[in-house]
Design an enzyme around this catalytic site. Structure first.
Site, PDB file in Angstrom:
ATOM      1  CD1 TRP A  11      -2.475  -2.142   1.055  1.00  0.00           C
ATOM      2  CD2 TRP A  11      -2.938  -1.040  -0.332  1.00  0.00           C
ATOM      3  NE1 TRP A  11      -3.424  -2.868   1.218  1.00  0.00           N
ATOM      4  CE2 TRP A  11      -3.797  -2.189   0.021  1.00  0.00           C
ATOM      5  CE3 TRP A  11      -3.079  -0.175  -1.318  1.00  0.00           C
ATOM      6  CZ2 TRP A  11      -4.512  -2.425  -0.660  1.00  0.00           C
ATOM      7  CZ3 TRP A  11      -4.578  -0.920  -1.778  1.00  0.00           C
ATOM      8  CH2 TRP A  11      -4.781  -2.049  -2.045  1.00  0.00           C
ATOM      9  CG  ASP A  68      -3.359   4.340   4.086  1.00  0.00           C
ATOM     10  OD1 ASP A  68      -4.098   3.657   4.104  1.00  0.00           O
ATOM     11  OD2 ASP A  68      -3.113   3.731   3.155  1.00  0.00           O
ATOM     12  CE  LYS A 110      -8.527  -2.797   4.001  1.00  0.00           C
ATOM     13  NZ  LYS A 110      -7.521  -2.198   2.601  1.00  0.00           N
TER      14      LYS A 110
HETATM   15  C1  LIG Z   1      -7.097  -1.389   1.168  1.00  0.00           C
HETATM   16  C2  LIG Z   1      -5.814  -0.562   1.510  1.00  0.00           C
HETATM   17  C3  LIG Z   1      -6.075   0.845   0.686  1.00  0.00           C
HETATM   18  C4  LIG Z   1      -6.932   1.039  -0.260  1.00  0.00           C
HETATM   19  O1  LIG Z   1      -8.508   0.944   0.022  1.00  0.00           O
HETATM   20  P1  LIG Z   1      -9.751   1.825  -1.506  1.00  0.00           P
HETATM   21  O2  LIG Z   1     -10.508   2.226  -0.048  1.00  0.00           O
HETATM   22  O3  LIG Z   1      -9.812  -0.136  -1.688  1.00  0.00           O
HETATM   23  O4  LIG Z   1      -9.598   2.671  -2.567  1.00  0.00           O
HETATM   24  C5  LIG Z   1      -4.884   1.526   0.536  1.00  0.00           C
HETATM   25  N1  LIG Z   1      -4.679   1.091   2.155  1.00  0.00           N
HETATM   26  C6  LIG Z   1      -4.851  -0.297   2.616  1.00  0.00           C
HETATM   27  C7  LIG Z   1      -3.041   0.126   3.985  1.00  0.00           C
HETATM   28  C8  LIG Z   1      -5.211  -0.736   2.523  1.00  0.00           C
HETATM   29  O5  LIG Z   1      -5.789  -1.252   3.703  1.00  0.00           O
END
Ligand SMILES: *Cc1c(COP(=O)(O)O)cnc(C)c1O
Length: 361
Positions: free
Chosen positions: A103, A172, A196
């Site tokens: 990521w 993030d 998530k």
């Molecule tokens: C799932 C995830 C993303 C991407 O998220 P989306 O909402 O599908 O764009 C980005 N960073 C991390 C750490 C993730 O787990």
């Protein structure tokens, strides 16, 4: 609802059963309005109340100080990979990134389109099995922000020591959102996709420090500007009404369960149970991650061979333990155990692991 299975999906993932049932009850006729919430104007009183409550709860549950605004933005976490540098990076600035895995790499790739980006630390040579300590971070002059990924969903590692640096952090937090307190004073911006820990897919929740909005870039499309989104209360265009509605319900559930402290406590308990089972298996199961960096949300593990891994996943599926396959880029097994996954599901997985080992070791 006895047919609910144990769902270890990395996202979209398990949501609280009580939230699903409540939404089902309200779905066709929302509070006597004679229509569903998803059929109403997003500027009407019903949705207005829903959106306001979700915003207030997001700040409250996560403990965000008053100088942060919360934004609900479509495009998931991935759009934030671009929006962050588009808004924050000036022509003479640099952005530092911690390359901690899949990521982080995505965030770096996108940021490079918009400005001067460098790596403050690179975990590639360790095969992304650990997070850096503060004293390993190398920062250059004129660094506008240091971007971190608090939890790498695919590699199964998490930041265990918040960087102690003299530049603002951008985080993030998609895959450990609201599962532990964060040091807000270090951050200018925090973001994450909701699918998530917080709700169904469809947007990102972004916390932005209000004072930086005076200095963000203006030469970008209006939807992409944090200052405009903040001014419009995330209602610049039609928002994802169902996602916001569900987010509000999940946040209410989190609060009722005991808030951030309870989420953290449960995450430690659930991940501890699983890591103990792995460590206690005499290396039949094996977690490739450095102990201090082990994720409390995504537990990755290997078996002695890929054949056994396939058999493990197939038999687990037959026992109603679903979605244990590791990400296609790394293989192996992964159990995602987000906030709403019950402790009983982890206990059932551990039971299964022990039985499987006895018959296959
Ligand atoms: C799932 C995830 C993303 C991407 O998220 P989306 O909402 O599908 O764009 C980005 N960073 C991390 C750490 C993730 O787990």
């Amino acid at each position: 609802m006895s047919n609910r299975k144990h769902n270890f999906s990395a996202g979209p993932c398990t949501l609280p059963l009580s939230v699903l049932e409540e939404a089902q009850k309200e779905f066709v006729d929302y509070q006597g309005a004679g229509m569903s919430l998803i059929e109403m104007s997003h500027r009407g009183k019903h949705f207005d109340a829903v959106a306001n409550e979700a915003m207030v709860l997001a700040k409250e549950v996560f403990g965000a100080p008053d100088d942060f605004s919360v934004l609900f933005l479509q495009g998931g976490a991935l759009l934030q990979f671009s929006m962050v540098p588009m808004n924050l990076l000036g022509a003479n600035d640099k952005a530092a990134y911690v390359n901690s895995g899949t990521w982080a790499k995505g965030a770096i790739t996108d940021a490079r389109e918009y400005g001067n980006v460098y790596l403050a630390w690179d975990g590639e040579s360790d095969n992304f099995t650990r997070m850096p300590l503060s004293n390993e971070l190398q920062l250059e002059e004129n660094t506008r922000y240091l971007h971190i990924t608090s939890n790498e969903t695919i590699g199964g590692i998490r930041i265990h020591e918040w960087p102690d640096v003299n530049v603002p952090l951008v985080g993030d937090m998609s895959s450990d959102y609201m599962s532990r307190p964060i040091p807000w004073r270090k951050f200018d911006l925090v973001y994450g996709g909701v699918q998530k820990n917080l709700g169904p897919a469809g947007m990102a929740v972004v916390f932005v420090r209000k004072s930086i909005l005076e200095h963000t870039n203006r030469n970008i499309g209006r939807y992409l500007r944090y200052d405009i989104q903040e001014e419009k209360g995330s209602m610049f265009n039609t928002p994802p009404v169902f996602t916001i509605y569900m987010l509000g319900k999940v946040l209410k559930w989190m609060k009722a369960e005991g808030g951030l402290q309870a989420m953290e406590h449960n995450a430690i308990k659930k991940s501890g149970l699983l890591y103990d089972a792995i460590d206690g298996s005499g290396s039949f199961y094996n977690c490739p991650v450095e102990v201090a960096s082990r994720s409390h949300m995504n537990v990755v593990f290997r078996l002695p061979s890929e054949e056994l891994e396939q058999k493990f996943i197939a038999e687990a599926t037959q026992s109603d333990l679903l979605n244990l396959k590791g990400h296609r880029s790394v293989g192996g097994c992964r159990a995602s155990i987000y906030n709403a996954l019950p402790y009983e599901s982890v206990a059932a997985l551990v039971d299964f692991m022990q039985t499987f080992q006895k018959t296959n070791a």
